[in-house]
Design a protein around this motif. Structure first.
Motif, PDB file in Angstrom:
ATOM      1  N   PRO A 114       0.833  -1.214   0.000  1.00  0.00           N
ATOM      2  CA  PRO A 114       0.000   0.000   0.000  1.00  0.00           C
ATOM      3  C   PRO A 114       0.858   1.251   0.000  1.00  0.00           C
ATOM      4  O   PRO A 114       2.008   1.237   0.448  1.00  0.00           O
ATOM      5  N   PRO A 115       0.327   2.361  -0.487  1.00  0.00           N
ATOM      6  CA  PRO A 115       1.105   3.610  -0.486  1.00  0.00           C
ATOM      7  C   PRO A 115       1.408   4.053   0.928  1.00  0.00           C
ATOM      8  O   PRO A 115       0.605   3.869   1.845  1.00  0.00           O
ATOM      9  N   PHE A 116       2.598   4.627   1.123  1.00  0.00           N
ATOM     10  CA  PHE A 116       2.996   5.150   2.428  1.00  0.00           C
ATOM     11  C   PHE A 116       2.490   6.568   2.638  1.00  0.00           C
ATOM     12  O   PHE A 116       2.427   7.036   3.771  1.00  0.00           O
ATOM     13  N   VAL A 117       2.213   7.278   1.562  1.00  0.00           N
ATOM     14  CA  VAL A 117       1.775   8.673   1.657  1.00  0.00           C
ATOM     15  C   VAL A 117       0.521   8.848   0.814  1.00  0.00           C
ATOM     16  O   VAL A 117       0.269   8.091  -0.128  1.00  0.00           O
ATOM     17  N   ASP A 170       7.588  10.649  -3.462  1.00  0.00           N
ATOM     18  CA  ASP A 170       7.093  10.741  -2.090  1.00  0.00           C
ATOM     19  C   ASP A 170       7.112   9.379  -1.400  1.00  0.00           C
ATOM     20  O   ASP A 170       7.464   9.271  -0.223  1.00  0.00           O
ATOM     21  N   ASN A 171       6.739   8.331  -2.124  1.00  0.00           N
ATOM     22  CA  ASN A 171       6.788   6.992  -1.534  1.00  0.00           C
ATOM     23  C   ASN A 171       8.222   6.513  -1.373  1.00  0.00           C
ATOM     24  O   ASN A 171       8.545   5.830  -0.400  1.00  0.00           O
ATOM     25  N   ALA A 172       9.095   6.868  -2.324  1.00  0.00           N
ATOM     26  CA  ALA A 172      10.503   6.478  -2.208  1.00  0.00           C
ATOM     27  C   ALA A 172      11.158   7.175  -1.013  1.00  0.00           C
ATOM     28  O   ALA A 172      11.943   6.562  -0.272  1.00  0.00           O
ATOM     29  N   ILE A 173      10.875   8.454  -0.816  1.00  0.00           N
ATOM     30  CA  ILE A 173      11.433   9.196   0.317  1.00  0.00           C
ATOM     31  C   ILE A 173      10.996   8.566   1.634  1.00  0.00           C
ATOM     32  O   ILE A 173      11.790   8.400   2.573  1.00  0.00           O
ATOM     33  N   ASP A 174       9.714   8.205   1.723  1.00  0.00           N
ATOM     34  CA  ASP A 174       9.211   7.620   2.958  1.00  0.00           C
ATOM     35  C   ASP A 174       9.774   6.218   3.175  1.00  0.00           C
ATOM     36  O   ASP A 174      10.102   5.843   4.305  1.00  0.00           O
ATOM     37  N   LEU A 175       9.889   5.450   2.113  1.00  0.00           N
ATOM     38  CA  LEU A 175      10.415   4.084   2.229  1.00  0.00           C
ATOM     39  C   LEU A 175      11.893   4.103   2.580  1.00  0.00           C
ATOM     40  O   LEU A 175      12.330   3.405   3.507  1.00  0.00           O
ATOM     41  N   ALA A 185      10.887   5.552 -13.174  1.00  0.00           N
ATOM     42  CA  ALA A 185      12.014   4.920 -12.466  1.00  0.00           C
ATOM     43  C   ALA A 185      11.518   3.741 -11.635  1.00  0.00           C
ATOM     44  O   ALA A 185      10.862   2.852 -12.174  1.00  0.00           O
ATOM     45  N   ALA A 186      11.780   3.731 -10.339  1.00  0.00           N
ATOM     46  CA  ALA A 186      11.633   2.511  -9.541  1.00  0.00           C
ATOM     47  C   ALA A 186      10.187   2.032  -9.435  1.00  0.00           C
ATOM     48  O   ALA A 186       9.287   2.803  -9.097  1.00  0.00           O
ATOM     49  N   ALA A 187      10.012   0.734  -9.698  1.00  0.00           N
ATOM     50  CA  ALA A 187       8.746   0.064  -9.425  1.00  0.00           C
ATOM     51  C   ALA A 187       8.903  -0.874  -8.235  1.00  0.00           C
ATOM     52  O   ALA A 187       7.946  -1.179  -7.533  1.00  0.00           O
ATOM     53  N   THR A 188      10.130  -1.351  -8.027  1.00  0.00           N
ATOM     54  CA  THR A 188      10.455  -2.142  -6.838  1.00  0.00           C
ATOM     55  C   THR A 188      11.764  -1.622  -6.263  1.00  0.00           C
ATOM     56  O   THR A 188      12.565  -1.015  -6.978  1.00  0.00           O
ATOM     57  N   VAL A 189      11.978  -1.877  -4.981  1.00  0.00           N
ATOM     58  CA  VAL A 189      13.223  -1.434  -4.332  1.00  0.00           C
ATOM     59  C   VAL A 189      13.439  -2.254  -3.070  1.00  0.00           C
ATOM     60  O   VAL A 189      12.484  -2.737  -2.459  1.00  0.00           O
ATOM     61  N   THR A 190      14.699  -2.424  -2.703  1.00  0.00           N
ATOM     62  CA  THR A 190      15.045  -3.134  -1.479  1.00  0.00           C
ATOM     63  C   THR A 190      14.432  -2.425  -0.276  1.00  0.00           C
ATOM     64  O   THR A 190      14.660  -1.233  -0.074  1.00  0.00           O
ATOM     65  N   TRP A 214      10.934  -5.422  -2.934  1.00  0.00           N
ATOM     66  CA  TRP A 214       9.477  -5.451  -2.960  1.00  0.00           C
ATOM     67  C   TRP A 214       8.948  -4.311  -3.826  1.00  0.00           C
ATOM     68  O   TRP A 214       9.686  -3.374  -4.146  1.00  0.00           O
ATOM     69  N   PRO A 215       7.649  -4.346  -4.162  1.00  0.00           N
ATOM     70  CA  PRO A 215       7.070  -3.207  -4.882  1.00  0.00           C
ATOM     71  C   PRO A 215       7.231  -1.911  -4.091  1.00  0.00           C
ATOM     72  O   PRO A 215       7.115  -1.911  -2.854  1.00  0.00           O
ATOM     73  N   LEU A 216       7.544  -0.831  -4.778  1.00  0.00           N
ATOM     74  CA  LEU A 216       7.530   0.480  -4.155  1.00  0.00           C
ATOM     75  C   LEU A 216       6.131   0.698  -3.579  1.00  0.00           C
ATOM     76  O   LEU A 216       5.139   0.307  -4.193  1.00  0.00           O
TER      77      LEU A 216
END
Length: 634
Positions: free
Chosen positions: A32-35, A234-239, A417-422, A434-436
């Protein structure tokens, strides 16, 4: 290494992915989205929001004439963005106009990007290494009315084609100070005009057309909106809170050297501005220039592709061998890998973590080996974001053990860019994570990776079909990549759908794992695996000049040009052993039976590589057809 919890004011709880299975096999994973989704505003607001919230905070650094880094505060950057935006308006550009930027990774690139957005424009990146045909095609297809080039030579090269680009009315050159001239031209434009243009932009507004690299044909323009970027960054920053939100003794900073013309570098640059992580630009990728920039800027975060991390590792190993400490380096590398794997096991609850003896061994080698690796990257790097192609479990574990956490990701231009990330706190080495947050990943019946999420692009640009052609009408974008999801939802990339080789015997072969393994060898620069409709699998190999020079010195021979070593028995023996190791990854029908060493390397200039070092297979197979045919003659 310090515990994670000590680094952050508050450590976010880990959100486990939702996993869907079919016949016991994981077929879909979502996080789910973080933001919350951005409902108003645009990327153009970022500099001005920063100037309001933290006007004196350094958000960028740029080199001065003496080669020293000077900080640029949020207020200063917003003022520069405003001035250039007014200059664009003074030149007659209207909202929705496309403006192309053709330059290396420079401060001016990012400044003009945000200024164009503030003026309501759409930016179109163009690689400065593009051929004249590619530049003309992108300018024609996008309908760009202006082009900003870094150098006079780049602008002049387009001269003979100007008559064939009727929409192009303006051309500016960074090295001639044209951004300063734009700022002067805009002095008569009221600030309110920019505020009005910014005010009408929204998440659904087109912000950029990024053209694909053309590995499988003519480049296609990907239509990305401001909302696509917000969902991504925004989701990448939070993740990735260790990078963007950590409170440590060293303020977060990133030196960007990947092309801003590529979505990966561009996304991270925008994310840094959004999170106020100090950003620097390094235009030169030559080893000496880049190492000097890293040493002087001293970033805490590294953004790179596997090639860079492989090069640093191999250079470290070669240096140790010159000092007569090759075996010591190898032992240190083994300890680092074991340490990284032990950390991973603890984070997954499958092990106790590094043992006392392993911690002691790592502490012993830290000043001797690992610190030297970190110093080569500036001395303060704690994290690395890696993408473009798989890094591999061995190298990821090594860097984790050496004190640099690797966040490996996967994505495309079409996914901003990223669809998945560590995921921090729970890495799975050798996968792309996992999925972003806010993203769903599905594996189709034929193994193709499908993506869904708010960062997925609007479609492909087609001026002859009303502007945009939807590429995901059912909500799922077919990537063309092949992958697998494990039982915990981690994604592994196994190859490109169009690059899957099918031998004459009907065996399907994914070339990427073999190529990635061989490319990590210190004597090998690039490798392409072949065998489609052939009786067996073969490979073409190009040599790493630095690695070959070092090897010759270590065996007491004078360095010679690599083209003189294509039939060297000793070298071929080493390469054969490397291929034997790579073949352990696959079954016998998939293994490489024969190989050839090419006299030169694959280059972007020759059309064999994209700017991000990806192979252009069709061009390579065409240009080296004779060498390939000889591999199938007994």
């Amino acid at each position: 290494m310090s515990s994670q919890s000590s680094l952050y004011d508050s450590t976010p709880s880990l959100v486990e992915p939702e996993i869907r299975r079919l016949d016991g096999v994981v077929r879909e994973v979502s996080v789910p989205p973080f933001v919350g989704q951005v409902t108003h505003g645009s990327l153009a607001d970022i500099p001005f929001d920063n100037a309001t919230v933290a006007p004196n905070e350094a958000v960028l650094s740029r080199k001065n004439a003496d080669g020293d880094w000077e900080d640029v505060t949020a207020a200063e950057f917003a003022g520069q963005v405003l001035a250039v935006a007014k200059g664009l308006i003074a030149e007659g550009l209207v909202p929705g106009d496309r403006i192309a930027i053709m330059a290396r990774t420079t401060y001016e690139w990012t400044l003009l990007d945000f200024a164009a957005w503030a003026a309501g424009l759409v930016t179109v990146p163009v690689y400065p290494t593009s051929s004249l045909f590619q530049v003309r095609w992108i300018l024609q297809d996008s309908g760009a009315v202006a082009l900003a080039a870094e150098t006079v030579a780049q602008a002049s090269a387009l001269g003979p084609e100007r008559d064939r680009i009727p929409d192009l009315r303006h051309m500016w050159v960074f090295e001639k100070g044209h951004l300063d001239r734009l700022a002067e031209l805009g002095q008569g434009i009221p600030d309110q005009e920019v505020a009005v243009r910014r005010g009408v932009l929204g998440p659904d507004t087109l912000c950029t057309l990024i053209y694909t690299s053309g590995t499988t044909g003519r480049p296609k323009g990907c239509v990305l909106t401001h909302g696509n970027f917000f969902a991504e960054i925004d989701n990448a920053i939070d993740l990735l809170f260790p990078i963007f939100k950590a409170k440590t003794s060293d303020a977060a900073s990133l030196l960007l050297f990947l092309p801003l013309s590529h979505v990966f570098g561009r996304m991270v640059a925008v994310a840094c501005l959004r999170a106020r992580v100090r950003l620097g630009h390094a235009p030169s990728l030559s080893t000496d220039d880049l190492l000097a920039d890293l040493a002087s800027f001293r970033p805490t975060v590294l953004l790179g592709i596997p090639y860079v991390l492989e090069k640093v590792f191999n250079t470290g190993r070669a240096t140790a061998e010159k000092m007569g400490r090759g075996s010591s380096f190898d032992r240190a590398a083994r300890i680092a890998r074991n340490y990284g794997e032990a950390l991973e096991a603890k984070q997954h609850g499958t092990g106790p973590g590094p043992s006392r003896s392993l911690r002691a061994a790592r502490a012993l080698y830290d000043p001797l080996v690992y610190r030297r690796i970190r110093n080569a990257l500036g001395g303060k790097v704690r994290y690395a974001i890696c993408g473009g192609s798989p890094l591999g479990r061995r190298l990821a574990a090594f860097y984790a053990g050496a004190g640099i956490e690797i966040y490996e990701g996967y994505g495309l231009t079409e996914s901003t860019a990223a669809a998945t990330v560590t995921p921090p706190l729970k890495p799975r080495l050798g996968t792309v994570g996992w999925p972003l947050p806010g993203t769903r990943v599905r594996i189709a019946g034929d193994g193709e990776i499908l993506l869904s999420g708010e960062q997925i692009f609007r479609g492909y640009w087609d001026p002859n079909a009303g502007g945009v052609v939807d590429a995901a009408p059912d909500g799922w974008f077919a990537t063309g990549d092949i992958g697998e999801l494990d039982d915990e939802g981690y994604l592994t990339i196994t190859g490109r759908k169009k690059e899957i080789l099918i031998t004459a015997g009907g065996k399907s072969v994914a070339p990427a794992p073999l190529e990635d393994w061989l490319r990590s060898h210190p004597l090998i620069a690039q490798c392409i695996v072949l065998g489609d409709r052939r009786p067996y699998v073969t490979a073409l190999i190009t040599l790493d000049e630095d690695g070959i020079t070092h090897w010759r010195q270590m065996i007491g021979k004078h360095p010679v040009p690599s083209e003189l070593l294509t039939d060297d028995p000793e070298l071929n023996g080493i390469l054969q052993r490397a291929i034997d190791e790579a073949n352990k990854l696959v079954s016998r029908p998939e293994s490489i039976r024969r190989f050839a060493v090419l006299p030169g390397g694959f280059t972007e200039m020759a059309g064999h590589l994209t700017p991000t070092m990806k192979l252009k297979r069709a061009a390579i197979e065409r240009d080296f057809n004779k060498e390939i045919e000889e591999l199938y003659v007994r």
